[in-house]
Structure formats: C-alpha cells, structure tokens
Enzyme design. Structure first.
Site, PDB file in Angstrom:
ATOM      1  N   HIS A 170      16.266  -4.099  -4.645  1.00 30.49           N
ATOM      2  CA  HIS A 170      14.935  -3.940  -5.238  1.00 30.49           C
ATOM      3  C   HIS A 170      14.531  -5.264  -5.898  1.00 30.49           C
ATOM      4  O   HIS A 170      15.349  -6.197  -5.958  1.00 30.49           O
ATOM      5  CB  HIS A 170      14.892  -2.768  -6.234  1.00 30.49           C
ATOM      6  CG  HIS A 170      15.980  -2.776  -7.278  1.00 30.49           C
ATOM      7  ND1 HIS A 170      16.077  -1.835  -8.270  1.00 30.49           N
ATOM      8  CD2 HIS A 170      17.039  -3.603  -7.490  1.00 30.49           C
ATOM      9  CE1 HIS A 170      17.127  -2.075  -9.045  1.00 30.49           C
ATOM     10  NE2 HIS A 170      17.724  -3.153  -8.580  1.00 30.49           N
ATOM     11  N   ARG A 174      18.135  -2.137   2.198  1.00 27.75           N
ATOM     12  CA  ARG A 174      18.932  -0.962   1.817  1.00 27.75           C
ATOM     13  C   ARG A 174      19.682  -0.441   3.019  1.00 27.75           C
ATOM     14  O   ARG A 174      19.099  -0.288   4.108  1.00 27.75           O
ATOM     15  CB  ARG A 174      18.042   0.139   1.245  1.00 27.75           C
ATOM     16  CG  ARG A 174      17.421  -0.301  -0.051  1.00 27.75           C
ATOM     17  CD  ARG A 174      16.693   0.805  -0.759  1.00 27.75           C
ATOM     18  NE  ARG A 174      16.036   0.254  -1.941  1.00 27.75           N
ATOM     19  CZ  ARG A 174      15.379   0.964  -2.825  1.00 27.75           C
ATOM     20  NH1 ARG A 174      15.278   2.268  -2.668  1.00 27.75           N
ATOM     21  NH2 ARG A 174      14.822   0.374  -3.860  1.00 27.75           N
ATOM     22  N   ALA A 201       7.666  -1.714 -16.973  1.00 26.58           N
ATOM     23  CA  ALA A 201       7.982  -2.315 -15.676  1.00 26.58           C
ATOM     24  C   ALA A 201       7.658  -1.293 -14.596  1.00 26.58           C
ATOM     25  O   ALA A 201       7.617  -0.077 -14.853  1.00 26.58           O
ATOM     26  CB  ALA A 201       9.455  -2.702 -15.607  1.00 26.58           C
TER      27      ALA A 201
HETATM   28  C1  FA5 Z   1      13.220   1.100  -7.376  1.00 26.23           C
HETATM   29  O1  FA5 Z   1      13.516   0.347  -6.451  1.00 26.23           O
HETATM   30  C2  FA5 Z   1      13.073   0.606  -8.767  1.00 26.23           C
HETATM   31  N1  FA5 Z   1      13.524  -0.739  -8.854  1.00 26.23           N
HETATM   32  C3  FA5 Z   1      11.610   0.754  -9.200  1.00 26.23           C
HETATM   33  C4  FA5 Z   1      11.379   0.530 -10.664  1.00 26.23           C
HETATM   34  C5  FA5 Z   1      11.003  -0.721 -11.120  1.00 26.23           C
HETATM   35  C6  FA5 Z   1      11.511   1.558 -11.572  1.00 26.23           C
HETATM   36  C7  FA5 Z   1      10.759  -0.936 -12.476  1.00 26.23           C
HETATM   37  C8  FA5 Z   1      11.282   1.372 -12.907  1.00 26.23           C
HETATM   38  C9  FA5 Z   1      10.893   0.122 -13.347  1.00 26.23           C
HETATM   39  P1  FA5 Z   1      12.862   3.177  -5.815  1.00 26.23           P
HETATM   40  O2  FA5 Z   1      14.189   3.139  -5.171  1.00 26.23           O
HETATM   41  O3  FA5 Z   1      12.307   4.530  -6.102  1.00 26.23           O
HETATM   42  O4  FA5 Z   1      12.897   2.391  -7.203  1.00 26.23           O
HETATM   43  O5  FA5 Z   1      11.823   2.356  -4.954  1.00 26.23           O
HETATM   44  C10 FA5 Z   1      10.537   2.051  -5.407  1.00 26.23           C
HETATM   45  C11 FA5 Z   1       9.514   2.214  -4.288  1.00 26.23           C
HETATM   46  O6  FA5 Z   1       9.913   1.438  -3.174  1.00 26.23           O
HETATM   47  C12 FA5 Z   1       9.427   3.639  -3.771  1.00 26.23           C
HETATM   48  O7  FA5 Z   1       8.527   4.393  -4.547  1.00 26.23           O
HETATM   49  C13 FA5 Z   1       8.904   3.421  -2.385  1.00 26.23           C
HETATM   50  O8  FA5 Z   1       7.510   3.205  -2.421  1.00 26.23           O
HETATM   51  C14 FA5 Z   1       9.577   2.140  -1.974  1.00 26.23           C
HETATM   52  N2  FA5 Z   1      10.801   2.401  -1.209  1.00 26.23           N
HETATM   53  C15 FA5 Z   1      12.022   2.708  -1.659  1.00 26.23           C
HETATM   54  N3  FA5 Z   1      12.905   2.842  -0.647  1.00 26.23           N
HETATM   55  C16 FA5 Z   1      12.226   2.610   0.491  1.00 26.23           C
HETATM   56  C17 FA5 Z   1      12.559   2.583   1.881  1.00 26.23           C
HETATM   57  N4  FA5 Z   1      13.787   2.795   2.312  1.00 26.23           N
HETATM   58  N5  FA5 Z   1      11.584   2.288   2.784  1.00 26.23           N
HETATM   59  C18 FA5 Z   1      10.329   2.039   2.347  1.00 26.23           C
HETATM   60  N6  FA5 Z   1       9.948   2.055   1.078  1.00 26.23           N
HETATM   61  C19 FA5 Z   1      10.876   2.332   0.138  1.00 26.23           C
END
Ligand code: FA5
Length: 351
Positions: free
Chosen positions: A180, A206, A319
């Site tokens: 991320h 990922r 954030a």
């Molecule tokens: C995070 O990656 C956290 N770092 C977000 C965060 C930042 C939270 C700051 C709090 C403060 P998450 O794994 O839920 O969270 O991913 C965030 C967004 O990335 C998701 O809502 C989605 O829009 C996108 N995302 C996550 N995984 C995938 C994937 N495999 N393919 C496409 N989009 C994705």
C-alpha cells in the site's frame, strides 16, 4: 494455291499475329514462327531455287520485300510495347496529390492515467502537494512503522511479495514490494514537521488471486494531513468533497467503521454500485452488497505521531488510501478491473 497467293497469306497471318503479340515473349515466338530458320517466310525463300527463272524473280522480289517489311514491323511493335509498359509503370507509381491523406491514429491517455490525474488535480485544488515514494520498500516502513509487527494478524490483510535482498536488509525486516502507499506516511513524517498536507500516488502489489474487483498490482493515492485541530469532521468533509467532484452529486457515498492498526478510529468508504444498484445478489462488482469499496481512512494513531516526535496534545491528523482502479471503474462504468491491464485496443479506444 499459287506461290504468290501463298506469300500473300503468310503476310496476312504474320501481320495479324504481330498485332496480337503483347509482350517480349510473344514477339520472340512470332519472330521464330515467321522469320526464324524454319519460319513460314524463310521456307518460301528457301524454295525459290526450285522455281522457273521467271517465277523465281517475281516471287523472290515480293518475298524479300515482305521479309524487310516484317522485320521493320517487328521492331516497331517492340518499341510500341515498351512505351505502353513505361506508361503503365509511371501511372502506377504516380503520386496523386489530390487524394485525401491517410488518417493518423491519435494517441490517447489510458483511463487510469485520466483518473489519476483527476484525483490529484482535485486534491491539489484543496491544497495537497503531490509526493512520490519507492515501490520497493522495507518491512520497517510497510508494516512496523504502521503498528503492524511481524506477528500481527493484520499482516494477513496484505498478502505480500517478499524480495530476496541477499540478507542485506534483514535488519530492517527484509525487502518487499509495497502492499500500500501508507509507508509514505512514516517516511514523510520522519523528515517533515506539521503542517502536512500530501497526496501520494503509486503502484502497490499484493500476492492475491484476481477477480472483477481485485488485481495483484493496483494503484493507490494516499492522503496525509497533520496539523493543529484536525478532526474527524475534516476527514469526512475532505472525502465527501472529493467524492462529489469525482462522481457527481447524485452518487451515494457511504462511510462505515473499519480497522487499520495505524488509525483510530478507522473507516472505509464505499460508493453505490453502478452495475446493479444492489439488486443482483451475484453482481461481480458489489457481490450483492450494493456498494463498491474505494478507500480506507481514519485519524492517524496518536502512537505514530508520538514516535515521529510530534507533540500529540498539539497535533492531530487524518490519513486515507484509495484505489485508483476502483474509482476508474465507478467513473466509467467498467465492470471488471482486469480490463485495465489487458491492453485490448477495443477497450482502450473508448476513453
Ligand atoms: C489499505 O491499503 C490502507 N493502506 C488504506 C488506509 C490508508 C487506511 C490510510 C487508513 C489510512 P485496503 O487494503 O483496504 O487499505 O486498500 C485500500 C483501497 O485500495 C481499497 O479500498 C480498494 O479501493 C483498493 N484495493 C485494495 N486491494 C485491491 C486490489 N487487490 N485490487 C484493486 N484495488 C484494491
């Protein structure tokens, strides 16, 4: 048939044959059939010796005259054919300047580039600076600095591509492809003092199976705001304003509780499903929930601010991390995320 009649007939046939010959090969065949060693006219000339002197003289003169005429006619026909061929090649290779030009294919931006630019422009208007960070990251920034130690169950949220660093970075927990953009929170706070207002775009990786809403490589934009008096209301107002700018006022946006170790409280933000509006239990976009999650967010955990040496009584922050592909899906009504990375021109030409 008298010998004179025979010569006349040879002449008629020879002239017709020459007129019909349309290339060098036909001319050569004609020459051999008429004037060659066993040609028709040569045969007549050869038989002159058998004739009576009177007849020989008359026929000899006629046959020799014909021979001369036919040889000249052969050369004339050869020239004529050469001219025709030359004219044809000049016409075929000619440049017709009155024809319309061939259309040039115009290049265009990828839908993810368009979406990313729009996202960053929206935040720039709100005063965010755009900052970039490394795709190859240390465990120390990707996890440890974000309150996710090695044995923390939250590591399961981000299946990781680990890199073999030959032991060099073991002290920092090893190297990985960042899962991320959140490690840039720690990197930036380490070297800057509040007030902070940054947007960090970048690719993330990922180790997970793909489906209509998940890719193994994705782009995120991270937001970090740290200043005096920053509250949950700022987080909500900023993200609502962003959603309105990106999707229009008629789109419904939901904020609900969530958990990330580096924020407290944590939320996730989802937009109503464009594909089924929640009416299809087996919808590939929302899986029947009616919502597509676009980001995680929350108030920066005070412990992190403390570790950065900030005065936690004075400074607070929020954030967020959003998925660029998900936002592009919503903006353009694309119902399968995998379309973005297949390079199918039929798909890309629509944007
Ligand atoms: C995070 O990656 C956290 N770092 C977000 C965060 C930042 C939270 C700051 C709090 C403060 P998450 O794994 O839920 O969270 O991913 C965030 C967004 O990335 C998701 O809502 C989605 O829009 C996108 N995302 C996550 N995984 C995938 C994937 N495999 N393919 C496409 N989009 C994705």
């Amino acid at each position: 048939m008298s010998a004179v009649d025979a010569v006349r007939e040879i002449e008629e046939q020879a002239r017709a044959g020459l007129a019909a010959a349309s290339d060098e090969r036909a001319l050569e065949a004609w020459r051999s059939a008429v004037l060659g060693r066993s040609g028709s006219l040569t045969g007549v000339l050869r038989s002159l010796g058998e004739l009576a002197p009177e007849e020989r003289r008359a026929l000899g003169a006629a046959a020799n005259r014909l021979k001369g005429e036919l040889e000249a006619a052969l050369e004339a026909r050869r020239d004529e054919l050469k001219q025709t061929a030359l004219r044809a090649s000049v016409t075929a290779g000619a440049l017709d300047v009155t024809l319309p030009g061939r259309p040039l294919h115009r290049g265009r931006y990828h839908p993810l580039t368009l979406t990313l630019r729009e996202i960053l422009a929206t935040f720039e208007r709100m005063g965010f600076a755009t900052i970039e960070g490394p795709e190859i990251e240390h465990d120390a920034y990707n996890f440890e600095a974000l309150r996710i130690p090695a044995d923390h169950p939250a590591r399961d949220m981000w299946d990781t591509f680990w890199l073999d660093s030959g032991g060099e970075w073991e002290g920092a927990g090893g190297l990985l492809l960042r899962t991320h953009t959140s490690p840039m929170q720690a990197r930036y706070m380490e070297t800057h003092e509040p007030p902070i207002r940054i947007a960090v775009p970048g690719r993330c990786y990922r180790y997970e199976a793909t489906d209509a809403t998940h890719e193994w490589m994705l782009q995120q934009v991270e937001l970090l705001v740290v200043d005096e008096g920053v509250s949950m209301a700022d987080l909500k107002g900023t993200l609502q304003e962003f959603a309105r700018a990106m999707f229009g006022p008629e789109r419904r946006v939901m904020m609900r509780n969530s958990y990330f170790p580096f924020v407290e409280p944590g939320v996730e933000i989802a937009v109503d499903c464009f594909a089924c509006a929640g009416t299809n239990p087996s919808c590939p976009v929302c899986r029947g929930s009616g919502w597509l999650e676009i980001m995680g967010a929350g108030m920066v955990h005070p412990e992190i601010l403390e570790r950065m040496g900030y005065e936690t009584e004075r400074y607070t922050g929020f954030a967020a991390g959003m998925g660029v592909e998900r936002i592009a899906m919503l903006r353009y009504g694309v119902d399968d995320i995998r379309n973005f990375y297949q390079n199918d021109l039929r798909f890309l030409r629509q944007f």
